[in-house]
Write an enzyme that holds these catalytic residues in place. Structure first.
Site, PDB file in Angstrom:
ATOM      1  N   GLY A 217      25.358  -9.192  13.524  1.00 13.07           N
ATOM      2  CA  GLY A 217      24.776 -10.089  14.520  1.00 13.07           C
ATOM      3  C   GLY A 217      23.750  -9.403  15.415  1.00 13.07           C
ATOM      4  O   GLY A 217      22.689  -9.967  15.711  1.00 13.07           O
TER       5      GLY A 217
ATOM      6  N   HIS B  32      44.349  -1.211   3.472  1.00 13.27           N
ATOM      7  CA  HIS B  32      43.941   0.189   3.527  1.00 13.27           C
ATOM      8  C   HIS B  32      45.169   1.090   3.438  1.00 13.27           C
ATOM      9  O   HIS B  32      46.130   0.884   4.152  1.00 13.27           O
ATOM     10  CB  HIS B  32      43.191   0.427   4.843  1.00 13.27           C
ATOM     11  CG  HIS B  32      42.392   1.682   4.853  1.00 13.27           C
ATOM     12  ND1 HIS B  32      42.980   2.919   4.855  1.00 13.27           N
ATOM     13  CD2 HIS B  32      41.060   1.895   4.845  1.00 13.27           C
ATOM     14  CE1 HIS B  32      42.030   3.841   4.853  1.00 13.27           C
ATOM     15  NE2 HIS B  32      40.857   3.252   4.849  1.00 13.27           N
TER      16      HIS B  32
ATOM     17  N   ARG C 132      41.252   2.476  -2.765  1.00 14.67           N
ATOM     18  CA  ARG C 132      42.184   1.990  -1.754  1.00 14.67           C
ATOM     19  C   ARG C 132      43.277   1.077  -2.309  1.00 14.67           C
ATOM     20  O   ARG C 132      44.440   1.220  -1.960  1.00 14.67           O
ATOM     21  CB  ARG C 132      41.405   1.210  -0.693  1.00 14.67           C
ATOM     22  CG  ARG C 132      40.503   2.091   0.107  1.00 14.67           C
ATOM     23  CD  ARG C 132      39.692   1.315   1.100  1.00 14.67           C
ATOM     24  NE  ARG C 132      38.918   2.255   1.905  1.00 14.67           N
ATOM     25  CZ  ARG C 132      38.047   1.907   2.824  1.00 14.67           C
ATOM     26  NH1 ARG C 132      37.823   0.638   3.064  1.00 14.67           N
ATOM     27  NH2 ARG C 132      37.394   2.812   3.511  1.00 14.67           N
TER      28      ARG C 132
ATOM     29  N   HIS D  74      43.060  -4.562   6.426  1.00 16.93           N
ATOM     30  CA  HIS D  74      41.936  -3.839   6.996  1.00 16.93           C
ATOM     31  C   HIS D  74      40.618  -4.603   6.954  1.00 16.93           C
ATOM     32  O   HIS D  74      39.843  -4.589   7.891  1.00 16.93           O
ATOM     33  CB  HIS D  74      41.785  -2.530   6.226  1.00 16.93           C
ATOM     34  CG  HIS D  74      40.642  -1.682   6.666  1.00 16.93           C
ATOM     35  ND1 HIS D  74      40.549  -1.218   7.955  1.00 16.93           N
ATOM     36  CD2 HIS D  74      39.561  -1.213   6.015  1.00 16.93           C
ATOM     37  CE1 HIS D  74      39.444  -0.489   8.064  1.00 16.93           C
ATOM     38  NE2 HIS D  74      38.817  -0.482   6.915  1.00 16.93           N
TER      39      HIS D  74
ATOM     40  N   GLU E 162      30.736  -9.258   7.545  1.00 12.10           N
ATOM     41  CA  GLU E 162      32.071  -9.448   6.951  1.00 12.10           C
ATOM     42  C   GLU E 162      32.423 -10.932   6.840  1.00 12.10           C
ATOM     43  O   GLU E 162      33.278 -11.309   6.037  1.00 12.10           O
ATOM     44  CB  GLU E 162      33.117  -8.694   7.799  1.00 12.10           C
ATOM     45  CG  GLU E 162      34.464  -8.573   7.109  1.00 12.10           C
ATOM     46  CD  GLU E 162      35.479  -7.699   7.847  1.00 12.10           C
ATOM     47  OE1 GLU E 162      35.080  -6.868   8.675  1.00 12.10           O
ATOM     48  OE2 GLU E 162      36.681  -7.864   7.576  1.00 12.10           O
TER      49      GLU E 162
ATOM     50  N   LEU F 284      29.538  -1.300   6.681  1.00  7.35           N
ATOM     51  CA  LEU F 284      28.500  -1.058   7.676  1.00  7.35           C
ATOM     52  C   LEU F 284      27.139  -1.250   7.020  1.00  7.35           C
ATOM     53  O   LEU F 284      26.225  -1.847   7.586  1.00  7.35           O
ATOM     54  CB  LEU F 284      28.638   0.357   8.237  1.00  7.35           C
ATOM     55  CG  LEU F 284      30.000   0.686   8.860  1.00  7.35           C
ATOM     56  CD1 LEU F 284      29.997   2.090   9.459  1.00  7.35           C
ATOM     57  CD2 LEU F 284      30.357  -0.324   9.950  1.00  7.35           C
TER      58      LEU F 284
HETATM   59  C1  FAD Z   1      39.335   0.612  12.034  1.00 10.60           C
HETATM   60  C2  FAD Z   1      38.214   0.246  11.114  1.00 10.60           C
HETATM   61  C3  FAD Z   1      37.404   1.224  10.560  1.00 10.60           C
HETATM   62  C4  FAD Z   1      36.353   0.889   9.704  1.00 10.60           C
HETATM   63  N1  FAD Z   1      35.600   1.879   9.189  1.00 10.60           N
HETATM   64  C5  FAD Z   1      34.554   1.564   8.375  1.00 10.60           C
HETATM   65  C6  FAD Z   1      33.719   2.578   7.849  1.00 10.60           C
HETATM   66  O1  FAD Z   1      33.920   3.768   8.093  1.00 10.60           O
HETATM   67  N2  FAD Z   1      32.686   2.219   7.054  1.00 10.60           N
HETATM   68  C7  FAD Z   1      32.432   0.915   6.759  1.00 10.60           C
HETATM   69  O2  FAD Z   1      31.467   0.660   6.052  1.00 10.60           O
HETATM   70  N3  FAD Z   1      33.212  -0.066   7.253  1.00 10.60           N
HETATM   71  C8  FAD Z   1      34.265   0.220   8.052  1.00 10.60           C
HETATM   72  N4  FAD Z   1      35.057  -0.788   8.549  1.00 10.60           N
HETATM   73  C9  FAD Z   1      34.684  -2.186   8.325  1.00 10.60           C
HETATM   74  C10 FAD Z   1      33.541  -2.601   9.256  1.00 10.60           C
HETATM   75  O3  FAD Z   1      33.721  -1.999  10.505  1.00 10.60           O
HETATM   76  C11 FAD Z   1      33.444  -4.096   9.474  1.00 10.60           C
HETATM   77  O4  FAD Z   1      33.545  -4.768   8.279  1.00 10.60           O
HETATM   78  C12 FAD Z   1      32.108  -4.464  10.097  1.00 10.60           C
HETATM   79  O5  FAD Z   1      31.862  -3.685  11.233  1.00 10.60           O
HETATM   80  C13 FAD Z   1      32.010  -5.930  10.435  1.00 10.60           C
HETATM   81  O6  FAD Z   1      30.809  -6.171  11.141  1.00 10.60           O
HETATM   82  P1  FAD Z   1      30.335  -7.633  11.491  1.00 10.60           P
HETATM   83  O7  FAD Z   1      29.065  -7.484  12.222  1.00 10.60           O
HETATM   84  O8  FAD Z   1      30.345  -8.468  10.282  1.00 10.60           O
HETATM   85  O9  FAD Z   1      31.458  -8.233  12.443  1.00 10.60           O
HETATM   86  P2  FAD Z   1      32.156  -7.678  13.776  1.00 10.60           P
HETATM   87  O10 FAD Z   1      31.728  -6.340  14.152  1.00 10.60           O
HETATM   88  O11 FAD Z   1      33.613  -7.933  13.598  1.00 10.60           O
HETATM   89  O12 FAD Z   1      31.616  -8.618  14.914  1.00 10.60           O
HETATM   90  C14 FAD Z   1      32.015  -9.934  15.071  1.00 10.60           C
HETATM   91  C15 FAD Z   1      31.279 -10.512  16.251  1.00 10.60           C
HETATM   92  O13 FAD Z   1      31.464 -11.913  16.269  1.00 10.60           O
HETATM   93  C16 FAD Z   1      31.884 -12.333  17.545  1.00 10.60           C
HETATM   94  N5  FAD Z   1      32.700 -13.523  17.344  1.00 10.60           N
HETATM   95  C17 FAD Z   1      33.747 -13.696  16.488  1.00 10.60           C
HETATM   96  N6  FAD Z   1      34.192 -14.957  16.571  1.00 10.60           N
HETATM   97  C18 FAD Z   1      33.442 -15.586  17.486  1.00 10.60           C
HETATM   98  C19 FAD Z   1      33.437 -16.901  18.023  1.00 10.60           C
HETATM   99  N7  FAD Z   1      34.296 -17.835  17.611  1.00 10.60           N
HETATM  100  N8  FAD Z   1      32.528 -17.182  18.980  1.00 10.60           N
HETATM  101  C20 FAD Z   1      31.644 -16.247  19.421  1.00 10.60           C
HETATM  102  N9  FAD Z   1      31.598 -15.012  18.929  1.00 10.60           N
HETATM  103  C21 FAD Z   1      32.496 -14.681  17.990  1.00 10.60           C
HETATM  104  C22 FAD Z   1      32.607 -11.162  18.122  1.00 10.60           C
HETATM  105  O14 FAD Z   1      32.619 -11.254  19.512  1.00 10.60           O
HETATM  106  C23 FAD Z   1      31.756 -10.021  17.613  1.00 10.60           C
HETATM  107  O15 FAD Z   1      30.637  -9.863  18.461  1.00 10.60           O
HETATM  108  C24 FAD Z   1      36.125  -0.461   9.391  1.00 10.60           C
HETATM  109  C25 FAD Z   1      36.931  -1.440   9.937  1.00 10.60           C
HETATM  110  C26 FAD Z   1      37.990  -1.104  10.767  1.00 10.60           C
HETATM  111  C27 FAD Z   1      38.903  -2.175  11.253  1.00 10.60           C
END
Ligand code: FAD
Ligand code: SF4
Ligand code: FES
Lengths: 641, 257
Positions: free
Chosen positions: A45, A266, A330, A401, A425, A441
């Site tokens: 986002g 995981h 995994r 995870h 995601e 990421l």
């Molecule tokens: C502990 C951990 C370690 C990880 N390590 C790795 C790694 O080393 N390498 C890798 O590639 N991946 C890793 N991952 C996976 C990766 O971090 C995530 O898949 C990725 O960051 C998701 O990004 P995103 O932008 O899709 O969503 P997110 O970062 O989850 O962001 C979601 C956003 O949506 C907003 N939101 C959600 N619902 C609503 C709603 N109803 N209204 C308004 N806003 C809303 C939230 O506020 C947030 O801003 C890891 C995950 C975890 C849990």
């Protein structure tokens, strides 16, 4: 419902270039006439918001947290992949593409994954230009490590906080656009519904989490980047606010939900240690590079690990998978841990843990060397468990995870609702049935920095009706529904006999899913889950206690809304798991295994994306299939022996 | 909770306040039996579950990742932001650091620039406003050069990352007797001043962020070092020295205004 993936024709390597050329463009002077809503400020986002604003669009960005910098992406530890081949070890765009397709067990689209591998290199360039402090070699060039069982070193990292550093880069870019007036940032706002008018996404309804005000926001396109739904299981490595609400509301308004049963579990997390526990902590997978996984050979052996002699230890991964050993993917590592615990060989207070032992690595490389590599992880482990992993083997157990499933999108990342795009995601697009480490990421940033800026113009340029009225009938009706739901949630508040807290229901749902739609699934268990979920839901609506009012900050109400959606969504996950009678990637159907108990895929019947269409809360969704064809790789049975 | 040696009972004195406009007060709550394996926030969960069952409104507090990285959590525990353990966010503080019978005082971060929203939740959006002022490199998507044409000595990259570990929790502001955000701003300015990518906007950034800080109601740095002691990421005050240098150099020599 028509599933047209809109995959460009032509050779794989030319598709993305060709497509960008074919897409209609929005004239630079006209971009400022278009409003775009981005929901979510994680990697997907924030990168999308910044990039779209830089191009001239008017962007409104929403997130739940008090600051966009706190999105769940901040917690990613291990790293981000790219096909730079800086290590000269034979990596290439094609190899990253191939590994991702194979890792996903041949359940992802070739064209999307190839594009992901292509833009992976631009992501690293972009992040370095922003000042992301990646790890470096002595010569000043970027460092890499091998991660998640990859045979090449292609992972870029910043200590154990790669997600944080990447997100701070994207957040900086976003805040720059806020300052320039091109992004309006609306934190502490939760999207409660999508507004669909004449079959097209026109805006969203949100709740201001401080004042409780329900608001309508209109735009020419809506971009969801709301993350994964791992918290359906109650316990997961996801942040507490991670939820399915935005995606699920879009599904109820007509967006297809794809492969919802694909959930990554995981293998290396700190085990559950009490019924008060609120979330699980990931221990980076890099630990498996040096740690040896074992359990006692004898079931029920309660001796301290140091008292169990070498000959009475079962290093089951090394034994079963001599060529990959502790570094199997995994899903394989997780399933084997479960198998050992099911056989009574699990360790620790609950018997739901296996050892990850660094003693041999310390003997071989010295304590100092091992500390240097994993010191911060050991420290984190010790803080939580009060045990020092250099003295006593770590205890680990699998945990939910990441969710590969999500809203169905075409090659342009547009859902089945025109004008609704889904990134990160929250969509299903690139990881098939299993995601490789360090690829989430990469995908989030690919979607936000490079894909959506190109594809959204194609939609906007051809848009017929550009008049949007957030005070109009459709907005008002959607808003009324959202208000009605809030009143219904609050109606049950107040204590009394048989009343239960929202967390209590969530925990019950989580356990049920973990049991029947977790690491191993079978027809009988899934059927039972399918029967039980509506019963829990029914009780929830009667007996959940939701104190406070709707007109102020009310965290109980926020949680209740999210859990209510999980209680409906869980059913779609289970239906999907039932339908897919094969095993693939993370999805092990016990009925579909090789004689050696490995996952057995069934390409002739299940080489498709399962996309579900909403038909009602009390009816089952309708299945649509998008067939997958492989022209550039040959699907093979994965083997890590 | 089988192991009774791990159970403690506490008295919690928690700040309750309906919203920014209303008056607040401490209220006492018995914690009930608490396992020493719990984190501080899990302990609050248990208390909140009990309040909910009694039909009372639970205590509002910010939190999300619960592993010390998002910067959402943070309250003042017995007079110290994030509690007494050094280098620890509140979500990583475990109850084994407390004794049976202890009274724990829990109150929000208090600072002029952080208006109270409810109970333990304050508005820290001023920190975002500070970043908007220049806490980035002005580079548009797509305009980047090949990553390895920018070489950064390993030690410099490490130092930049040390500064960039700041999670934006605001504890430094809450701990500072003057309510200054110098540690927070200096962490961002240092990261970007150290790296070649940040150099072109160096002077402008230091001037803009420091001026904005005054404008937003943050106080001046009085060298009290409370910020460093409270910082869960142990951001060093040498960053403040660097910020001061950057600022003076910029005010003396730069044509930026
Ligand atoms: C502990 C951990 C370690 C990880 N390590 C790795 C790694 O080393 N390498 C890798 O590639 N991946 C890793 N991952 C996976 C990766 O971090 C995530 O898949 C990725 O960051 C998701 O990004 P995103 O932008 O899709 O969503 P997110 O970062 O989850 O962001 C979601 C956003 O949506 C907003 N939101 C959600 N619902 C609503 C709603 N109803 N209204 C308004 N806003 C809303 C939230 O506020 C947030 O801003 C890891 C995950 C975890 C849990
Ligand atoms: S400098 Fe430290 S205390 Fe201040 S916001 Fe950053 S992490 Fe928090
Ligand atoms: S909850 Fe994220 S840092 Fe404490």
């Amino acid at each position: 419902m028509l599933l047209d993936a809109k995959i460009p024709t032509g050779p794989l390597v030319e598709k993305w270039d060709k497509h960008r050329f074919d897409l209609k463009l929005v004239n630079p002077a006209n971009k400022r006439k278009f409003d775009i809503i981005v929901v979510g400020s994680g990697l997907a986002g924030a990168s999308a918001s910044a990039s779209l604003a830089e191009m001239g669009y008017n962007v409104k960005t929403f997130c739940i947290q008090d600051s966009p910098r706190r999105a769940h992406s901040i917690a990613a530890q291990g790293g981000i992949n790219a096909a730079k081949n800086y290590q000269n070890d034979g990596d290439s765009i094609f190899r990253l593409f191939y590994d991702t397709i194979k890792g996903g067990d041949f359940r992802a689209r070739e064209a999307n994954v190839y594009r992901l591998a292509q833009v992976s290199n631009n992501i690293i360039d972009q992040c370095v230009a922003q000042g992301v402090p990646f790890a470096r070699e002595y010569g000043g060039g970027l460092a890499n490590r091998s991660f998640g069982g990859a045979q090449v070193s292609r992972t870029f990292y910043a200590r154990g906080q790669t997600g944080q550093q990447l997100l701070l880069g994207a957040y900086g870019a976003l805040m720059r656009q806020v300052k320039l007036g091109k992004v309006t940032m609306l934190p502490r706002q939760e999207m409660l519904d999508l507004v669909v008018e004449d079959g097209v996404a026109r805006g969203i309804v949100t709740r201001n989490l401080i004042t409780g005000a329900i608001e309508c926001h209109g735009a020419h396109a809506v971009v969801l980047a709301t993350g994964g739904y791992g918290n359906a299981y109650f316990l997961s490595t996801n942040a507490m606010a991670s939820n399915v609400t935005a995606a699920f509301r879009a599904y109820k308004r007509g967006a297809a939900m794809a492969n919802p049963c694909f959930v990554q579990i995981h293998p290396t997390c700190i085990p559950v240690h009490g019924d008060y526990q609120s979330k699980l902590t990931l221990m980076s997978e890099s630990l498996r590079n040096d740690g040896r996984v074992w359990v006692p050979i004898k079931p029920g052996d309660k001796r301290a690990p140091a008292d169990i002699p070498e000959a009475e230890r079962d290093y089951y991964l090394e034994k079963k998978y001599p060529s990959f050993g502790n570094l199997v993917p995994r899903d394989v590592a997780s399933r084997n841990a479960k198998e050992q615990c099911d056989a009574g060989k699990g360790v620790g207070e609950t018997g739901l843990a296996v050892y990850l032992d660094f003693a041999d690595a310390i003997k071989r490389d010295s304590l100092a060397t091992v500390q240097k590599k994993y010191g911060n992880l050991f420290h984190m482990y010790e803080k939580i468990t009060d045990q020092n992993p250099t003295e006593r083997p770590m205890m680990i157990y699998p945990a939910v995870h990441y969710t590969m499933g999500g809203l169905w999108v075409d090659y342009n990342l547009m859902s089945t609702i025109p004008g609704l795009f889904v990134l990160g995601e929250a969509n299903f697009s690139d990881h098939g049935a299993n995601r490789l480490g360090a690829s989430a990421l990469m995908q989030g940033l690919a979607d936000g920095y490079f894909v959506i800026p190109a594809t959204i113009g194609g939609y906007l340029a051809g848009m017929a009706n550009r008049n949007i009225d957030p005070k109009g009938q459709t907005f008002l009706a959607t808003r009324k529904e959202a208000e009605g739901r809030i009143s219904r949630l609050l109606a049950g508040s107040g204590k009394g006999a048989g009343k239960r807290t929202v967390d209590d229901f969530h925990r019950q749902l989580g356990l049920l899913l973990w049991e029947h739609c977790g690491m191993a699934r079978n027809e009988k268990g899934l059927q039972e889950a399918l029967k039980t979920i509506p019963a829990i839901r029914e009780e929830f609506w009667h007996s959940a206690i939701v104190p406070g009012t709707g007109e102020s900050l009310n965290q109980s109400l926020e949680r209740a809304g999210r859990v209510a959606d999980f209680l409906e969504f869980a059913q779609v996950m289970v239906v999907d798991a039932l339908q897919r009678k094969e095993s693939c990637g993370c999805h092990l159907r016990e009925e579909s295994q090789t004689p050696e108990n490995e996952a057995l895929r069934d390409d002739s019947n299940y080489s498709h994306v399962a996309a579900w269409e909403y038909t009602g809360t009390d009816t089952l969704p309708t299945l649509h299939k998008e067939p997958l064809s492989f022209e550039n790789v040959q699907p093979s049975q994965r083997s890590y022996k | 909770m089988s192991d009774t040696s791990k159970i403690i009972n506490l008295t919690l004195k928690i700040w309750r306040q309906e919203n920014g406009a209303s008056a607040g007060a401490f209220k006492n709550y018995p914690s009930g039996p608490i396992s020493t394996d719990m984190s501080f926030l899990e302990m609050l969960d248990v208390v909140n579950e009990a309040l909910t069952r009694q039909g009372e409104e639970p205590v509002a507090f910010d939190h999300d990742c619960r592993e010390g990285i998002c910067g959402a959590c943070g309250t003042v525990i017995n007079g110290q932001a994030h509690g007494h353990q050094q280098g620890t966010t509140l979500c990583q503080l475990h109850m084994r650091n407390f004794k049976d019978g202890d009274t724990i005082v829990i109150e929000p971060f208090r600072s002029r620039a952080f208006p109270l929203i409810k109970d333990l939740i304050v508005d820290r959006s001023a920190l975002d406003t500070l970043v908007a002022e220049g806490g980035y490199v002005s580079v548009n998507t797509g305009g980047a050069i090949e990553a390895n044409t920018i070489l950064v000595p390993q030690q410099t990259a490490d130092q930049a990352l040390d500064a960039s570990e700041c999670i934006g929790c605001g504890a430094c502001v809450a701990a500072c007797p003057n309510g200054s955000a110098m540690l927070f701003v200096s962490a961002k300015v240092s990261q970007l001043a150290l790296l070649p990518q940040g150099k072109p906007e160096r002077a402008k950034r230091a001037l803009a962020m420091v001026r904005k800080m005054d404008e937003l109601g943050f106080g001046n740095c009085g060298n009290e070092r409370e910020c460093e002691a409270a910082c869960p990421k142990q951001i060093s005050i040498t960053n403040i020295a660097r910020l001061n240098r950057e600022f003076f150099k910029a005010s003396l020599f730069s044509r930026e205004k």
